[in-house]
Design a protein around this motif. Structure first.
Motif, short mmCIF file in Angstrom:
data_model
loop_
_atom_site.label_atom_id
_atom_site.label_comp_id
_atom_site.label_asym_id
_atom_site.label_seq_id
_atom_site.Cartn_x
_atom_site.Cartn_y
_atom_site.Cartn_z
N LEU A 266 0.83 -1.20 0.00
CA LEU A 266 0.00 0.00 0.00
C LEU A 266 0.86 1.25 0.00
N PHE A 267 1.97 1.21 0.73
CA PHE A 267 2.87 2.37 0.74
C PHE A 267 3.44 2.65 -0.64
N VAL A 268 3.74 1.59 -1.38
CA VAL A 268 4.24 1.76 -2.75
C VAL A 268 3.17 2.47 -3.60
N LEU A 269 1.89 2.04 -3.45
CA LEU A 269 0.81 2.71 -4.18
C LEU A 269 0.70 4.17 -3.77
N MET A 270 0.83 4.43 -2.49
CA MET A 270 0.75 5.80 -1.99
C MET A 270 1.84 6.66 -2.63
N HIS A 271 3.03 6.12 -2.70
CA HIS A 271 4.16 6.85 -3.29
C HIS A 271 3.90 7.11 -4.78
N GLU A 272 3.35 6.08 -5.47
CA GLU A 272 3.06 6.24 -6.90
C GLU A 272 1.97 7.27 -7.15
N ASP A 273 1.02 7.41 -6.18
CA ASP A 273 -0.05 8.41 -6.32
C ASP A 273 0.43 9.82 -6.00
N GLY A 274 1.68 9.95 -5.61
CA GLY A 274 2.24 11.26 -5.33
C GLY A 274 1.86 11.84 -3.98
N VAL A 275 1.38 10.98 -3.07
CA VAL A 275 1.02 11.45 -1.74
C VAL A 275 2.29 11.52 -0.89
N ARG A 276 2.53 12.66 -0.29
CA ARG A 276 3.76 12.86 0.48
C ARG A 276 3.64 12.17 1.84
N ALA A 277 4.63 11.37 2.16
CA ALA A 277 4.64 10.66 3.45
C ALA A 277 5.13 11.60 4.54
N ASN A 278 4.43 11.62 5.67
CA ASN A 278 4.89 12.43 6.80
C ASN A 278 5.58 11.52 7.83
N GLU A 279 5.93 12.08 8.98
CA GLU A 279 6.65 11.32 10.00
C GLU A 279 5.84 10.12 10.49
N VAL A 280 4.51 10.31 10.61
CA VAL A 280 3.66 9.21 11.08
C VAL A 280 3.70 8.06 10.07
N THR A 281 3.58 8.41 8.79
CA THR A 281 3.62 7.38 7.74
C THR A 281 4.93 6.63 7.77
N LEU A 282 6.02 7.36 7.81
CA LEU A 282 7.34 6.72 7.74
C LEU A 282 7.60 5.85 8.97
N ALA A 283 7.17 6.29 10.12
CA ALA A 283 7.35 5.47 11.33
C ALA A 283 6.59 4.16 11.21
N CYS A 284 5.35 4.24 10.69
CA CYS A 284 4.55 3.04 10.51
C CYS A 284 5.18 2.09 9.49
N VAL A 285 5.63 2.64 8.37
CA VAL A 285 6.21 1.81 7.31
C VAL A 285 7.53 1.19 7.76
N LEU A 286 8.33 1.94 8.52
CA LEU A 286 9.57 1.37 9.04
C LEU A 286 9.28 0.20 9.98
N GLY A 287 8.24 0.35 10.78
CA GLY A 287 7.86 -0.76 11.65
C GLY A 287 7.45 -1.99 10.85
N CYS A 288 6.76 -1.77 9.73
CA CYS A 288 6.38 -2.90 8.87
C CYS A 288 7.61 -3.51 8.19
N CYS A 289 8.58 -2.70 7.83
CA CYS A 289 9.83 -3.23 7.27
C CYS A 289 10.52 -4.14 8.27
N ALA A 290 10.48 -3.74 9.55
CA ALA A 290 11.09 -4.57 10.60
C ALA A 290 10.36 -5.90 10.72
N SER A 291 9.02 -5.85 10.69
CA SER A 291 8.24 -7.09 10.82
C SER A 291 8.45 -8.00 9.62
N ALA A 292 8.54 -7.41 8.41
CA ALA A 292 8.68 -8.20 7.19
C ALA A 292 10.14 -8.48 6.84
#
Length: 719
Positions: free
Chosen positions: A155-181
């Motif tokens: 979903l984050f990849v889709l968000m990036h492709e849609d041109g939506v800018r990630a903020n600190e909350v987004t990045l913290a969440c995605v980094l946590g998912c990177c750790a889990s995966a």
């Protein structure tokens, strides 16, 4: 893009009544039409925690209602039992407000996530005509909290492709998912985004980077990310210490803890103390552990349950059992984890009796981990018969066992060469699905090898298939070598190199196999293979095996070169070379090596004196041998074993010192064995000592009354 009525109805599992009715009282089944509800009545129900009544009041109210009402309703939907009310609130929102605010739909996504329906959340997300950053964050958080990190990253990849800018909350969440995966590559890309966006110095995001790199075992990246944080907080230091520990770098974890003490003004988390103490236990760093204990006292966290347990475990694993016991005794509330730590500490240090006493004394219910700790103590102390008895007790006391229990029981079977019980355990493993566990499979293989069931060992080895690892190959090679089938061990070694990389255990075992059959050519080839392929040849285990192999193959010069090679020399290596010299008739070298060993401060053991006595036998150094035997217990605190007495009988008898032989046998602290009397008898026959020969014959006949009597006759055996 609009939200279809069909999708709304699909999510609404309960039909909305056409007439808005509620019962007059909870016990009544009569349905009547109610008067319109006001927002204040809805809020009153919410304040009282009556979600169902609040939803009913919602449907009996007159729209439009303020957005805060819907927000409150979504906020109170927090469990799977709230899923239907959440759907009803969403249905009411969409049916009464043509274009509902995006933030309210975001709250609906969050509500569905809390209710455990990620499907409803994603369906609403996909149908929303307008999404903002909060929408994406809500959906990402929903995937993250529901344990679907891969979906969140997609979903984050889709968000990036849609041109939506990630903020600190987004990045913290995605980094946590990177750790889990364990998505190391994507974490690196996110790191680049952080640097590009000027967010690398953010303490929360920086700590998340350290966490994801550590979980992906990119510990060097983790340390660099940590160093980029200008002002690490307590969480940052905790992540650094813990990830170093989990990455198999306990020394680095300890160093990170001491860095935290000197560089951070903020108080450290109790988890940081606990992780640092576990790291000290792993490497036996007792001095550092004591310093951490002192810091814990100053920081007033010694009484924390996790810290106290880690302290007991650290002292126990580092051998300071007195300190561990004192700390254990003064801890007021002792849970099963703390009891298990002290039991495991005594058991792992070979003090099984004290561990057993503590185990029996435990007032709390014993966990499976506690039983396993005690069982491990018996196995490590080679009390395999007691280990099996204890295992049967455990099976009566616990509802189920785990792979650790089964591995230890198989180890006990291997130690006793008890094939029958081992096969029963194998059947249990098969019936309960533990045959997919590699450690259990390797324990089975080891058991069959040590029990001499080599055909079963081979069959099981091939049945393991892709689960085979280096330990499996080593067990099979060891099984063949142990039972004098060295040629087959060499064949397995050749096959192993096509599938797994040998290690020092492999080489030490295969060199022992070569020594058993005096296979000097094959031993030299394997030694050359090690050198060509840059394997470590300087370790004491491999060097000891090489010295033993070359010595038994009558190649003492090669053994000497290996012994003299650069590197440390432990008592096993010294003993290997000294025995090799004795076997090759170089007793003078044995005595010279012993003096050199003393000069280097290496403490002699019973094997050392066995080599010395054998050297004295081959050289005829009777007086020297008697002197070394007398010095064993007095000067070196080594109690003579049966084999040392046998050597002394051989020393006196072979060199015709019959009077000293008689005196020695009479002064032994136990009765001579049949082999000892047989050797005395043979020596008397060789040197024509009829008096001692008749004495030996008398004792032989007394020791073997059922056999044909032995009579002494110089030059001949006469029955």
């Amino acid at each position: 893009m609009g939200i279809s009525a069909k999708s709304l109805l699909n999510r609404l599992v309960q039909n909305i009544p056409r007439r808005k009715t509620i019962p007059k009282n909870p016990n009544s089944t009569t349905i009547t039409t109610t008067t319109p509800s006001s927002p204040s009545s809805i809020l009153a129900h919410l304040d009282s925690g009556r979600l169902s009544r609040a939803v009913s009041a919602l449907y009996s109210s007159r729209p439009p209602l303020p957005p805060s009402i819907y927000a409150r309703l979504f906020a109170i939907c927090i469990s799977p039992s709230s899923l239907v009310p959440a759907r009803k609130v969403e249905f009411h929102l969409l049916s009464t407000i043509p274009h509902p605010p995006t933030f309210l739909l975001n709250r609906a996504i969050e509500a569905y996530s809390r209710c455990g329906s990620i499907t409803d959340a994603r369906e609403l997300f996909d149908e929303m005509p307008h999404r903002d950053g909060g929408t994406w964050n809500s959906m990402l958080a929903s995937y993250s909290t529901s344990g679907q990190p891969d979906e969140a990253l997609a979903l984050f990849v889709l968000m990036h492709e849609d041109g939506v800018r990630a903020n600190e909350v987004t990045l913290a969440c995605v980094l946590g998912c990177c750790a889990s995966a364990r998505a190391h590559a994507l974490a690196r890309q996110l790191h680049g985004l952080l640097v590009k966006g000027g967010l690398a110095s953010n303490v929360v995001l920086g700590s998340s980077l350290v966490d994801v790199y550590g979980k992906c075992l990119g510990i060097l990246d983790a340390r660099r990310a940590f160093d980029d944080i200008p002002s690490p907080n307590a969480v940052s230091w905790n992540v650094l210490v813990r990830r170093n520990l989990e990455a198999g770098e306990p020394r680095e974890a300890v160093m990170a803890f001491f860095r935290a003490i000197t560089e951070s003004d903020a108080p450290l988390l109790t988890f940081t103390f606990s992780s640092a103490l576990v790291a000290c236990a792993d490497v036996g760093a007792l001095d550092e552990g004591r310093q951490i204990h002192g810091t814990a006292i100053k920081s007033d966290v010694e009484g924390d349950r996790a810290v106290a347990t880690s302290l007991v475990e650290m002292y126990a694993k580092c051998g300071a059992l007195g300190d561990a016991r004192r700390l254990f005794e003064r801890t007021p509330s002792r849970d099963v984890v703390l009891w298990t730590s002290i039991v495991s500490g005594y058991a792992s240090r070979g003090r099984v009796a004290e561990a057993e006493a503590l185990f029996v004394e435990m007032p709390v219910a014993k966990s499976l981990v506690t039983w396993n700790a005690m069982l491990s103590g018996y196995v490590c102390a080679s009390r395999h018969d007691r280990a099996l008895d204890f295992a049967f007790e455990m099976l009566r006391a616990v509802t189920e066992v785990d792979h650790v229990s089964l591995r230890l029981i198989l180890n006990a079977c291997a130690g006793l060469a008890c094939l029958e019980i081992g096969e029963q355990v194998h059947a249990f493993v098969y019936r309960h699905g533990y045959d997919s566990n590699r450690s259990v499979n390797n324990a089975l293989l080891d058991m069959y090898g040590k029990c001499g069931a080599l055909r079963s060992a081979e069959s099981w080895f091939f049945a393991m298939g892709c689960q085979r690892d280096r330990v499996s190959w080593n067990s099979l090679i060891s099984g063949f070598a142990r039972h004098k089938r060295s040629e087959e061990a060499l064949d397995v070694f050749v096959e192993m190199r096509r599938e797994a990389t040998p290690n020092e255990v492999t080489f030490s075992t295969i060199f022992a196999a070569c020594a058993n059959v005096f296979a000097l050519r094959e031993g030299k080839q394997i030694h050359a293979y090690m050198i060509r392929n840059n394997f470590e040849t300087g370790g004491v285990i491999v060097r000891g095996a090489l010295v033993d192999m070359y010595s038994k193959c009558r190649c003492l010069d090669y053994a000497g070169k290996v012994f003299d090679a650069e590197g440390s020399r432990d008592i096993i290596l010294w003993n290997s070379f000294m025995l090799g010299c004795a076997y090759n008739g170089r007793g003078d070298m044995v005595l010279d090596l012993f003096e050199l060993m003393q000069n280097e401060g290496v403490r002699a053991d019973n094997v050392t004196f066995m080599a010395i006595l054998l050297g004295c036998i081959c050289e005829g150094f009777v007086d020297a041998g008697r002197g070394y035997f007398d010095r064993m217990s007095g000067e070196f605190d080594v109690m003579p074993q049966m084999e040392h007495y046998e050597c002394m009988i051989e020393l006196f008898g072979r060199h015709g010192r019959m009077g000293e032989l008689e005196e020695f046998v009479n002064r032994m602290p136990f009765d001579a064995t049949v082999p000892m009397w047989t050797r005395v008898f043979d020596c008397c026959r060789e040197y024509g000592d009829s008096r001692l020969g008749e004495w030996a014959a008398k004792h032989l006949n007394e020791s073997n009354p059922a056999t044909i009597p032995v009579k002494f006759d110089v030059g001949n055996y006469s029955n």
